[in-house]
Write an enzyme that holds these catalytic residues in place. Structure first.
Site, PDB file in Angstrom:
ATOM      1  N   HIS A   1       4.787 -38.340 -33.946  1.00  0.00           N
ATOM      2  CA  HIS A   1       3.646 -37.833 -34.701  1.00  0.00           C
ATOM      3  C   HIS A   1       2.804 -36.894 -33.857  1.00  0.00           C
ATOM      4  O   HIS A   1       2.162 -35.983 -34.359  1.00  0.00           O
ATOM      5  CB  HIS A   1       2.788 -39.004 -35.200  1.00  0.00           C
ATOM      6  CG  HIS A   1       3.363 -39.629 -36.414  1.00  0.00           C
ATOM      7  ND1 HIS A   1       3.459 -40.983 -36.589  1.00  0.00           N
ATOM      8  CD2 HIS A   1       3.918 -39.074 -37.512  1.00  0.00           C
ATOM      9  CE1 HIS A   1       4.031 -41.230 -37.749  1.00  0.00           C
ATOM     10  NE2 HIS A   1       4.318 -40.090 -38.329  1.00  0.00           N
TER      11      HIS A   1
ATOM     12  N   ARG B   1      22.458 -27.657 -41.261  1.00  0.00           N
ATOM     13  CA  ARG B   1      23.564 -28.170 -40.427  1.00  0.00           C
ATOM     14  C   ARG B   1      23.420 -29.684 -40.319  1.00  0.00           C
ATOM     15  O   ARG B   1      22.551 -30.171 -39.587  1.00  0.00           O
ATOM     16  CB  ARG B   1      23.484 -27.578 -39.024  1.00  0.00           C
ATOM     17  CG  ARG B   1      23.832 -26.113 -38.903  1.00  0.00           C
ATOM     18  CD  ARG B   1      23.778 -25.706 -37.434  1.00  0.00           C
ATOM     19  NE  ARG B   1      24.408 -24.439 -37.186  1.00  0.00           N
ATOM     20  CZ  ARG B   1      23.753 -23.281 -37.056  1.00  0.00           C
ATOM     21  NH1 ARG B   1      22.430 -23.259 -37.166  1.00  0.00           N
ATOM     22  NH2 ARG B   1      24.402 -22.166 -36.816  1.00  0.00           N
TER      23      ARG B   1
ATOM     24  N   GLU C   1      34.267 -18.202 -42.263  1.00  0.00           N
ATOM     25  CA  GLU C   1      34.113 -18.075 -40.811  1.00  0.00           C
ATOM     26  C   GLU C   1      35.454 -18.066 -40.087  1.00  0.00           C
ATOM     27  O   GLU C   1      35.518 -18.070 -38.868  1.00  0.00           O
ATOM     28  CB  GLU C   1      33.181 -19.155 -40.264  1.00  0.00           C
ATOM     29  CG  GLU C   1      33.404 -20.547 -40.792  1.00  0.00           C
ATOM     30  CD  GLU C   1      32.353 -21.555 -40.305  1.00  0.00           C
ATOM     31  OE1 GLU C   1      31.494 -21.215 -39.492  1.00  0.00           O
ATOM     32  OE2 GLU C   1      32.438 -22.706 -40.756  1.00  0.00           O
TER      33      GLU C   1
ATOM     34  N   ASN D   1      29.033 -16.675 -36.429  1.00  0.00           N
ATOM     35  CA  ASN D   1      29.206 -17.203 -35.062  1.00  0.00           C
ATOM     36  C   ASN D   1      30.678 -17.502 -34.830  1.00  0.00           C
ATOM     37  O   ASN D   1      31.245 -17.192 -33.786  1.00  0.00           O
ATOM     38  CB  ASN D   1      28.387 -18.474 -34.858  1.00  0.00           C
ATOM     39  CG  ASN D   1      26.915 -18.246 -35.144  1.00  0.00           C
ATOM     40  OD1 ASN D   1      26.464 -17.113 -35.114  1.00  0.00           O
ATOM     41  ND2 ASN D   1      26.184 -19.301 -35.437  1.00  0.00           N
ATOM     42  N   ASP D   2      31.285 -18.119 -35.831  1.00  0.00           N
ATOM     43  CA  ASP D   2      32.708 -18.424 -35.710  1.00  0.00           C
ATOM     44  C   ASP D   2      33.583 -17.258 -36.120  1.00  0.00           C
ATOM     45  O   ASP D   2      34.604 -16.991 -35.491  1.00  0.00           O
ATOM     46  CB  ASP D   2      33.053 -19.661 -36.550  1.00  0.00           C
ATOM     47  CG  ASP D   2      32.625 -20.922 -35.833  1.00  0.00           C
ATOM     48  OD1 ASP D   2      32.915 -21.031 -34.627  1.00  0.00           O
ATOM     49  OD2 ASP D   2      31.992 -21.780 -36.465  1.00  0.00           O
TER      50      ASP D   2
ATOM     51  N   CYS E   1      24.917 -16.716 -42.676  1.00  0.00           N
ATOM     52  CA  CYS E   1      24.048 -17.706 -42.026  1.00  0.00           C
ATOM     53  C   CYS E   1      24.284 -17.819 -40.523  1.00  0.00           C
ATOM     54  O   CYS E   1      23.689 -18.658 -39.864  1.00  0.00           O
ATOM     55  CB  CYS E   1      24.207 -19.066 -42.691  1.00  0.00           C
ATOM     56  SG  CYS E   1      25.881 -19.702 -42.575  1.00  0.00           S
TER      57      CYS E   1
END
Ligand code: PEP
Ligand code: MG
Length: 600
Positions: free
Chosen positions: A208, A315, A450, A473-474, A521
């Site tokens: 918190h 993710r 991907e 990315n991939d 993405c």
């Protein structure tokens, strides 16, 4: 965690030497100032023996202290709800629950009768035991609740012993607070005018204290493990809440560099406030979505505050990491439901488990592979372990009635895998119908593109998928044969390589031919050097880390779609990635000159 502690300890120098420590970024922003070390509050009571006859008096002191603590907490709850909103006030409602924990109260009284010691020392022992049990908990959320219990415990002890509360009020100049830990009450009492930032030895992202720091907009780094050893009162400190870094006694050059970073961040924040509620559309009225990527449900706040339109990639594998067991269906359902509810009416795309590659799960005992990125990863793993996959699908489907929730499968290599995943989804739907559990029958199911084979056959996939999301990315690592985590060949990892752009073009075209939207993405979506080309290729949605959202939105709002198309067309005629990049950057500087510094 242990590794990091050792790393940080090794860096401790003292004697005015520059020291850099790495922790967990808890609240964004940069602070440069003087350290105020906030000492550990000593409320540990001394132990004293009592007689049998003295027991009732101790019990009555305990009950009075509980009642007084209750009053104190209610007053704080009221103050915080008024000043920071009811949601933050609720933290203190949780504190009230600790007070009402009859097991705790009973245990204290039983131990008092047995040990015949003063009530404060008995209470301190029981509190210690509770904290010990929580510290061993596998669940990060439970561990983070230690701060709540300790906070209430200290209040009770203060009311028993009469020791005064340490206070932020004593700060006479603007400071960066350094502490072993800060309770939510300490944080709530922070004054933005006086506290420039804070850094603590302990604490996690979901504590918190971290949550409050974000809403107070005070830059913070937690979990530094040894910051209190590295800093003394009056030291100069740079606190980088964006990257979780604290630098003690920085050189003049470093201060200069961070002053610049700070200005840049503040200018961006200012622009962000202006742009976040404006629609993401080009000057000639074409709508281009700009969404955010998240890893944890808490990240939704950042998506919203940066003006993103929904979540283009959630993710989910982070759920499965850093723990010894697998998450239950119920636990997942609650997380997906909470994200769907918080982002509603905008949508969230839940990406099913993408384990493997550089993301391993200790609890699953997955064998090591020679080429993990080419191995038993993502949808391949899920299709081989329907027990694990179906539990996630059930959770997603059950959560789908609570908002605008979509899902997509990672690392699809062709339509066969997409169909196999959908068959399992159909099984799950049948089960849920039979059990009478509601779900959205029309949930949109997309394919991540991907893997080059999926990009090349995207014309086939587009007939069966409801949408595409390009995972660059991939896609880049697979199409250029460049391991995305190998720094030796990083120079070959080129988003503007003509082969990559050709694949992206092809996927968008094939998607549109079948009337489905195409999003991106991967990190490429957040690289402003490429925004114009991607817009020009017809990308429907950029999904990126929330911090990049305002700049992308700014570019979208500054240009005509017609011009972006022309830029993309020209860019694709160059022969090398370098030429394309230079061309694209030059165009961006020409069309959105404000972004010059960011590009540099
Ligand atoms: C991608 O590959 O671009 C992607 C978004 O997925 P991840 O980075 O999680 O592999
Ligand atoms: Mg990927």
């Amino acid at each position: 965690m242990k590794e990091k502690k050792k790393d940080n300890k090794d860096k401790l120098a003292g004697n005015g030497k520059q020291v850099q420590l790495k922790g967990i970024p808890a609240a964004p922003g940069i602070a440069i100032g003087t350290a105020h070390v906030f000492g550990t509050e000593n409320v540990l009571p001394t132990s004293r023996e009592i007689t049998e006859a003295g027991i009732p008096a101790e019990i009555s002191r305990f009950k009075d202290a509980l009642a007084k603590t209750r009053k104190d907490i209610l007053a704080i709850e009221k103050k915080i709800s008024r000043e920071m909103g009811v949601e933050h006030g609720k933290i203190f409602s949780a504190h009230l629950l600790v007070l009402e924990d009859s097991v705790l109260v009973k245990e204290v009284i039983t131990r008092l009768s047995k040990k015949k010691k003063n009530i404060e020392s008995v209470f301190a022992e029981v509190l210690d035991k509770y904290v010990g049990v929580l510290a061993e908990a596998k669940d990060e959320y439970l561990r983070d609740r230690i701060a709540d219990i300790t906070d209430v415990g200290k209040r009770i002890l203060r009311n028993l012993t009469g020791i005064e509360e340490r206070s932020m009020e004593s700060l006479d100049e603007k400071s960066i607070i350094i502490a072993y830990d800060l309770s939510p009450s300490d944080t709530a009492m922070m004054h933005k005018g006086r506290v420039l930032g804070f850094a603590t030895d302990i604490g996690g992202r979901t504590s918190h204290t971290a949550i409050m720091a974000k809403s107070l907009e005070i830059p913070a780094v937690v979990g530094l493990e040894s910051i209190t050893d590295a800093v003394k009162n009056g030291d100069r400190v740079i606190l980088d809440g964006l990257h979780g870094v604290v630098i003690v006694n920085p050189s003049g050059k470093l201060v200069e560099k961070y002053e610049k970073e700070k200005k840049k961040y503040e200018a961006l924040e200012k622009g962000l406030i202006e742009i976040r509620s404006l629609p993401s559309e080009t000057l000639d009225g074409k709508k281009v979505g700009v969404a955010g990527n998240i890893e944890l449900p808490e990240d939704v706040a950042s998506v919203v505050s940066h003006g993103a339109e929904g979540i283009g990639l959630y993710r989910t594998e982070y759920f499965y990491m850093n723990r010894k067991d697998l998450p239950s269906e119920e636990e997942q359902f609650n997380a997906y439901k909470s994200v769907a509810q918080r982002i509603k009416p905008q949508s969230v795309v839940v990406r099913t488990l993408d384990l493997g590659g550089d993301k391993f799960l200790s609890q699953l005992d997955v064998p090591r592979e020679m080429n993990p990125f080419l191995g038993w990863r993502a949808i391949r793993f899920c299709l081989a372990r329907p027990d694990i996959f179906k539990s996630q699908l059930r959770a997603i489907m059950r959560a789908s009635v609570y908002g605008n929730l979509k899902m997509m499968y990672p690392m699809i290599s062709g339509v066969t895998e997409f169909r196999q995943a959908n068959e399992l989804l159909e099984d799950v739907k049948k089960e849920l119908r039979k059990e009478g559990k509601p779900f959205n029958e029309d949930i949109e199911v997309g394919a991540m593109i991907e893997v080059p084979s999926a990009a090349i056959t995207s014309n086939i996939l587009a007939k069966e998928a409801d949408f595409f999301s390009i995972g660059t990315n991939d896609l880049i690592q697979y199409s250029l044969a460049v391991d995305r985590v190998n720094e030796k060949i990083a120079y070959l990892y080129e988003p503007t390589h003509p082969a990559v752009l050709e694949l992206v073009r092809m996927v968008i075209q094939n998607g549109h031919n079948e009337g489905i939207p195409v999003a991106m993405c991967g990190e490429m979506a957040g690289d402003i050097s490429l925004t114009l080309i991607l817009m020009g290729l017809g990308l429907d949605e950029f999904s990126t880390s929330p911090i990049a959202v305002p700049e992308i939105k700014k570019i979208v709002r500054s240009v005509n779609y017609f011009d972006a198309r022309e830029i993309a067309e020209k860019a694709l005629k160059f022969n090398t990635g370098r030429e394309i990049l230079e061309f694209s950057r030059a165009k961006l500087l020409e069309m959105v000159p404000d972004l010059a510094e960011d590009l540099a």
